[in-house]
Design a protein around this motif. Structure first.
Motif, mmCIF file in Angstrom:
data_model
loop_
_atom_site.group_PDB
_atom_site.id
_atom_site.type_symbol
_atom_site.label_atom_id
_atom_site.label_comp_id
_atom_site.label_asym_id
_atom_site.label_seq_id
_atom_site.Cartn_x
_atom_site.Cartn_y
_atom_site.Cartn_z
ATOM 1 N N TYR A 1 0.833 -1.199 0.000
ATOM 2 C CA TYR A 1 0.000 0.000 0.000
ATOM 3 C C TYR A 1 0.871 1.254 0.000
ATOM 4 O O TYR A 1 0.593 2.216 -0.723
ATOM 5 N N ALA A 2 1.925 1.222 0.795
ATOM 6 C CA ALA A 2 2.818 2.383 0.865
ATOM 7 C C ALA A 2 3.494 2.641 -0.476
ATOM 8 O O ALA A 2 3.708 3.798 -0.861
ATOM 9 N N ILE A 3 3.832 1.580 -1.200
ATOM 10 C CA ILE A 3 4.493 1.731 -2.501
ATOM 11 C C ILE A 3 3.521 2.212 -3.569
ATOM 12 O O ILE A 3 3.844 3.057 -4.410
ATOM 13 N N GLU A 4 2.303 1.676 -3.535
ATOM 14 C CA GLU A 4 1.354 1.912 -4.625
ATOM 15 C C GLU A 4 0.598 3.224 -4.503
ATOM 16 O O GLU A 4 -0.120 3.611 -5.429
ATOM 17 N N HIS A 5 0.745 3.934 -3.387
ATOM 18 C CA HIS A 5 0.024 5.186 -3.199
ATOM 19 C C HIS A 5 1.033 6.316 -3.011
ATOM 20 O O HIS A 5 1.455 6.644 -1.902
ATOM 21 N N ASP A 6 1.432 6.888 -4.140
ATOM 22 C CA ASP A 6 2.483 7.905 -4.136
ATOM 23 C C ASP A 6 2.111 9.155 -3.356
ATOM 24 O O ASP A 6 2.982 9.873 -2.861
ATOM 25 N N GLY A 7 0.826 9.456 -3.256
ATOM 26 C CA GLY A 7 0.428 10.698 -2.621
ATOM 27 C C GLY A 7 0.415 10.673 -1.111
ATOM 28 O O GLY A 7 0.112 11.698 -0.474
ATOM 29 N N LEU A 8 0.743 9.542 -0.514
ATOM 30 C CA LEU A 8 0.723 9.464 0.947
ATOM 31 C C LEU A 8 1.824 10.326 1.553
ATOM 32 O O LEU A 8 2.949 10.347 1.038
ATOM 33 N N PRO A 9 1.542 11.016 2.664
ATOM 34 C CA PRO A 9 2.616 11.725 3.371
ATOM 35 C C PRO A 9 3.691 10.749 3.829
ATOM 36 O O PRO A 9 3.403 9.579 4.125
ATOM 37 N N GLU A 10 4.924 11.183 3.885
ATOM 38 C CA GLU A 10 6.037 10.318 4.257
ATOM 39 C C GLU A 10 5.844 9.701 5.636
ATOM 40 O O GLU A 10 6.237 8.549 5.870
#
Length: 235
Positions: free
Chosen positions: A116-125
């Motif tokens: 999920y972290a890889i596939e959702h570029d817009g997530l805050p770090e």
């Protein structure tokens, strides 16, 4: 009668284990390559699988089965004579089903927050780091649990490979994409993984994913396009 078709996802779908299982069974089958996320979420593919996921299996009669565990049990019922599965109602079948369930839930789910972290570029770090930390904890727990279940056995269920080993290698390889765990910390699992990586059917599945045209064990009868496969759906 038509041949079964396995719809497998690229890149790096969990359908990898079903390809390995088909090669081990050695019976004729077709493959259909489904790109993720574009084709797998398309209206055309959702005619086969409404939730837009791989793998999906179309049987000889045109019936459609989704979810890896269901597909592997379907294949296993046709491969009891090979030792890859066992007759339903036996203690060995229960052990296989238990192992498949663990792989399908506890082992698989550790990778979910990492993907999920890889596939959702817009997530805050900060959210990505939290997901990675959560996934790492889940993976350490599931690897420790699986190593305890493996014990000193050569394969997950004993002295011969089963469909559980095919499913395991297709998921375990994902640790290459997520630098949160070193499988060498679980040496018995690492030995099993290395043994499977050397297997001809596993090498075949890797080559298929890369888009190559490998020589399999004889069961693979070529690719069909999604359009060709959809023509086999019952009216």
């Amino acid at each position: 009668m038509e041949l079964p078709i396995l719809f497998y996802g690229v890149p790096s779908g969990c359908s990898f284990g079903s390809i390995v299982a088909l090669e081990w069974l050695g019976r004729p089958y077709h493959l259909c390559r489904i790109s993720m996320p574009d084709v797998v979420t398309s209206a055309a593919y959702r005619r086969l699988n409404p939730i837009g996921e791989t793998p999906t299996l179309m049987t000889e009669t045109g019936a459609v089965i989704s979810e890896s565990m269901a597909i592997l049990n379907h294949l296993g019922a046709r491969g009891v004579d090979t030792g890859l599965s066992f007759a339903q109602g036996t203690a060995d079948f229960d052990r296989l089903n238990q192992m498949l369930a663990y792989l399908n839930t506890s082992f698989f789910s550790g990778f979910s927050p990492l993907w999920y972290a890889i596939e959702h570029d817009g997530l805050p770090e900060t959210e990505k780091q939290a997901l990675r930390a959560y996934g790492a904890r889940k993976l350490r727990s599931s690897h420790a649990g699986l190593q305890a279940m493996l014990g000193e056995k050569e394969w997950l269920l004993g002295d011969r490979r089963t469909l559980a080993d095919a499913y395991f290698v297709g998921i375990a390889r994902w640790s290459r994409y997520h630098d949160v765990l070193d499988r060498r910390e679980y040496p018995r699992l690492q030995r099993l993984f290395e043994r499977l990586e050397a297997d001809a059917a596993v090498r075949f599945a890797y080559a298929i994913e890369k888009g190559e045209t490998p020589r399999g064990a004889g069961g693979f009868q070529g690719h069909l396009s999604l359009e060709e496969a959809l023509r086999r759906l019952p009216a």
